[in-house]
Enzyme design. Structure first.
Site, PDB file in Angstrom:
ATOM      1  N   GLN A  15       0.979  -1.267   0.112  1.00  0.00           N
ATOM      2  CA  GLN A  15       0.028  -0.028   0.005  1.00  0.00           C
ATOM      3  C   GLN A  15       0.970   1.165   0.042  1.00  0.00           C
ATOM      4  O   GLN A  15       0.332   2.232  -0.136  1.00  0.00           O
ATOM      5  CB  GLN A  15      -0.858   0.043   1.147  1.00  0.00           C
ATOM      6  CG  GLN A  15      -1.903  -1.230   1.361  1.00  0.00           C
ATOM      7  CD  GLN A  15      -2.689  -1.292   2.559  1.00  0.00           C
ATOM      8  OE1 GLN A  15      -2.530  -0.728   3.509  1.00  0.00           O
ATOM      9  NE2 GLN A  15      -3.545  -2.350   2.678  1.00  0.00           N
ATOM     10  N   HIS A  72      -0.592  -0.118   5.643  1.00  0.00           N
ATOM     11  CA  HIS A  72      -0.893   0.909   6.579  1.00  0.00           C
ATOM     12  C   HIS A  72      -0.054   1.929   6.849  1.00  0.00           C
ATOM     13  O   HIS A  72       0.344   2.286   7.754  1.00  0.00           O
ATOM     14  CB  HIS A  72      -1.445   0.172   8.011  1.00  0.00           C
ATOM     15  CG  HIS A  72      -2.512  -0.820   7.869  1.00  0.00           C
ATOM     16  ND1 HIS A  72      -2.795  -1.382   8.984  1.00  0.00           N
ATOM     17  CD2 HIS A  72      -3.216  -1.266   6.687  1.00  0.00           C
ATOM     18  CE1 HIS A  72      -3.802  -2.231   8.617  1.00  0.00           C
ATOM     19  NE2 HIS A  72      -4.080  -2.193   7.371  1.00  0.00           N
ATOM     20  N   GLU A 123     -14.505   4.296  10.383  1.00  0.00           N
ATOM     21  CA  GLU A 123     -14.835   5.357  11.282  1.00  0.00           C
ATOM     22  C   GLU A 123     -14.487   6.764  10.417  1.00  0.00           C
ATOM     23  O   GLU A 123     -13.752   6.909   9.690  1.00  0.00           O
ATOM     24  CB  GLU A 123     -14.083   5.248  12.456  1.00  0.00           C
ATOM     25  CG  GLU A 123     -14.190   4.183  13.527  1.00  0.00           C
ATOM     26  CD  GLU A 123     -13.210   4.141  14.696  1.00  0.00           C
ATOM     27  OE1 GLU A 123     -13.430   3.218  15.478  1.00  0.00           O
ATOM     28  OE2 GLU A 123     -12.432   4.949  14.913  1.00  0.00           O
ATOM     29  N   TYR A 133      -7.839   7.630  19.969  1.00  0.00           N
ATOM     30  CA  TYR A 133      -9.091   6.942  19.314  1.00  0.00           C
ATOM     31  C   TYR A 133      -9.320   5.327  19.389  1.00  0.00           C
ATOM     32  O   TYR A 133      -9.986   4.870  18.634  1.00  0.00           O
ATOM     33  CB  TYR A 133      -9.153   7.570  17.918  1.00  0.00           C
ATOM     34  CG  TYR A 133      -9.110   8.973  17.619  1.00  0.00           C
ATOM     35  CD1 TYR A 133     -10.518   9.423  17.359  1.00  0.00           C
ATOM     36  CD2 TYR A 133      -8.240   9.871  17.899  1.00  0.00           C
ATOM     37  CE1 TYR A 133     -10.921  10.718  17.693  1.00  0.00           C
ATOM     38  CE2 TYR A 133      -8.664  11.147  18.084  1.00  0.00           C
ATOM     39  CZ  TYR A 133      -9.816  11.752  18.056  1.00  0.00           C
ATOM     40  OH  TYR A 133     -10.229  13.113  18.217  1.00  0.00           O
ATOM     41  N   TYR A 141     -10.238 -10.105  10.733  1.00  0.00           N
ATOM     42  CA  TYR A 141     -10.459 -10.685   9.640  1.00  0.00           C
ATOM     43  C   TYR A 141     -10.688 -12.199  10.050  1.00  0.00           C
ATOM     44  O   TYR A 141     -11.553 -12.881   9.203  1.00  0.00           O
ATOM     45  CB  TYR A 141      -9.531 -10.645   8.734  1.00  0.00           C
ATOM     46  CG  TYR A 141      -9.357  -9.295   8.203  1.00  0.00           C
ATOM     47  CD1 TYR A 141     -10.412  -8.474   7.388  1.00  0.00           C
ATOM     48  CD2 TYR A 141      -8.163  -8.482   8.315  1.00  0.00           C
ATOM     49  CE1 TYR A 141     -10.259  -7.037   7.138  1.00  0.00           C
ATOM     50  CE2 TYR A 141      -8.174  -7.436   7.887  1.00  0.00           C
ATOM     51  CZ  TYR A 141      -9.112  -6.637   7.368  1.00  0.00           C
ATOM     52  OH  TYR A 141      -8.982  -5.324   6.959  1.00  0.00           O
TER      53      TYR A 141
END
Length: 354
Positions: free
Chosen positions: A74, A138, A230, A240, A251
């Site tokens: 990513q 991520h 979110e 958070y 998963y």
């Protein structure tokens, strides 16, 4: 083989469509990630593999001089942000995956794009996260210019969930820095032992959308696991919750952490279950449609659509799903009040008239 820049097609106004709601602006991109607007009408688009493309005057130009970018999973060349004073400063800001001594991490760089230039100059990193991680998951990462000119950037936890609760690491945080890369004195963890001073909020999983509302408040959207994506309003020094609390599950189906709430940890303003895989996000000014004023327009990588979340009720009220909205990566409001979005699958930039 990567496509040539010459294969990229600019779709000029007045071309073959009879005023459709969604119109193509440019096609031929390879995994486009972010879009930014220049005050002279030019448009910058990043491609994850490490290309920065300028659309201007009906042509597409590859901009050189970028930092050394690591494309992995990513990660790659990610966001581009054009500051409000670009006409004077000529600065642009880029987030990207960078090779570090211990894997890869998210970095924030700035460079000068002179008028008519095809290469960035005076390129330097303003911020590099403390330590890298292996793997390609991520990285975040969106850049937002605050109302005071400081910079916010989102960082994913790099697949190391527990590090999102470790203030000694930048993983899973929103950082805040000055335009020169220094740390604002009023950041919440300045001077705190065992904490990185750039951190503004933490406990995030993988925030890939960020925008300011009309009052200058920062909001982010972030990926959950299986459920629990979110939308969060970012507060100074707030936690958070990831991976201690979540509205999703692993998963595998296993429970995440301690449940959905815990003292000292923030609740999302809105969450999706099942996950939509949220990406770029715009908070609409209402310039062309007062009914959408303040609403959140969030791209979905999973369901090939743009979700509209009503600002008053914080409920999803519409899904814009067309052949153009395939794997939407970025959503921004353009200077003309229209919505522009990037489709990874179509390799295209589109204009949506609200």
């Amino acid at each position: 083989m990567r496509r040539s820049i010459l294969a990229l097609t600019i779709c000029l106004a007045g071309a073959a469509h009879a005023a459709p709601e969604i119109k193509p602006v440019a096609r031929g991109f390879d995994a486009p990630w972010a879009v930014g607007f220049l005050p002279d009408g030019g448009i910058l688009v990043t491609e994850k593999a490490g290309e920065l493309i300028l659309l201007s005057g009906g042509s597409a130009t590859r901009i050189g001089g970028l930092p050394q970018i690591r494309e992995i999973g990513q990660g790659g060349l990610l966001d581009v942000m054009v500051p409000r004073d670009f006409a004077q400063s000529r600065e642009i800001f880029l987030s990207y995956a960078k090779n570090l001594s211990s894997g890869q991490g998210t970095a924030l760089a700035r460079g000068i794009l002179a008028d008519g230039a095809t290469e960035l100059t005076d390129v330097r990193d303003l911020f590099v996260m403390t330590a890298g991680s292996s793997g390609g998951n991520h990285f975040g990462s969106r850049i937002v210019e605050a109302t005071d000119g400081r910079l916010f950037m989102t960082i994913g936890e790099r697949g190391d969930a527990d590090l999102a609760q470790d203030l000694n690491r930048h993983n899973g945080s929103v950082i805040r820095i000055n335009r020169d890369g220094s740390v604002p004195e009023d950041n919440p963890f300045v001077g705190q032992s065992g904490a990185q001073p750039e951190i503004y909020s933490y406990g995030h999983r993988n925030p890939q959308g960020a925008a300011l509302d009309a009052l200058g408040n920062l909001w982010v959207d972030e990926h959950g696991a299986r459920g629990g994506d979110e939308i969060n309003r970012i507060k100074r020094g707030a936690n958070y919750g990831w991976p201690v609390i979540s509205y999703g599950r692993h998963y595998s189906g296993a429970r995440i952490g301690e449940g959905t709430a815990k003292d000292g940890m923030e609740q999302p303003e809105f969450y999706w279950d099942p996950s939509i895989a949220p990406s770029g996000m715009a908070i609409y000014s209402g310039a062309l449609n007062d009914e959408w004023k303040g609403d959140f327009l969030v791209g979905s990588l999973k369901f090939d659509m743009i979700a509209r979340v009503d600002a008053d009720t914080m409920q999803e009220v519409e899904r814009i799903q067309t052949p153009e909205t395939m794997r939407v990566r970025d959503v921004v409001e353009g200077p003309d009040g229209a919505i522009y979005f990037l489709s990874e699958i179509n390799g295209a930039l589109y204009r949506l008239d609200p």
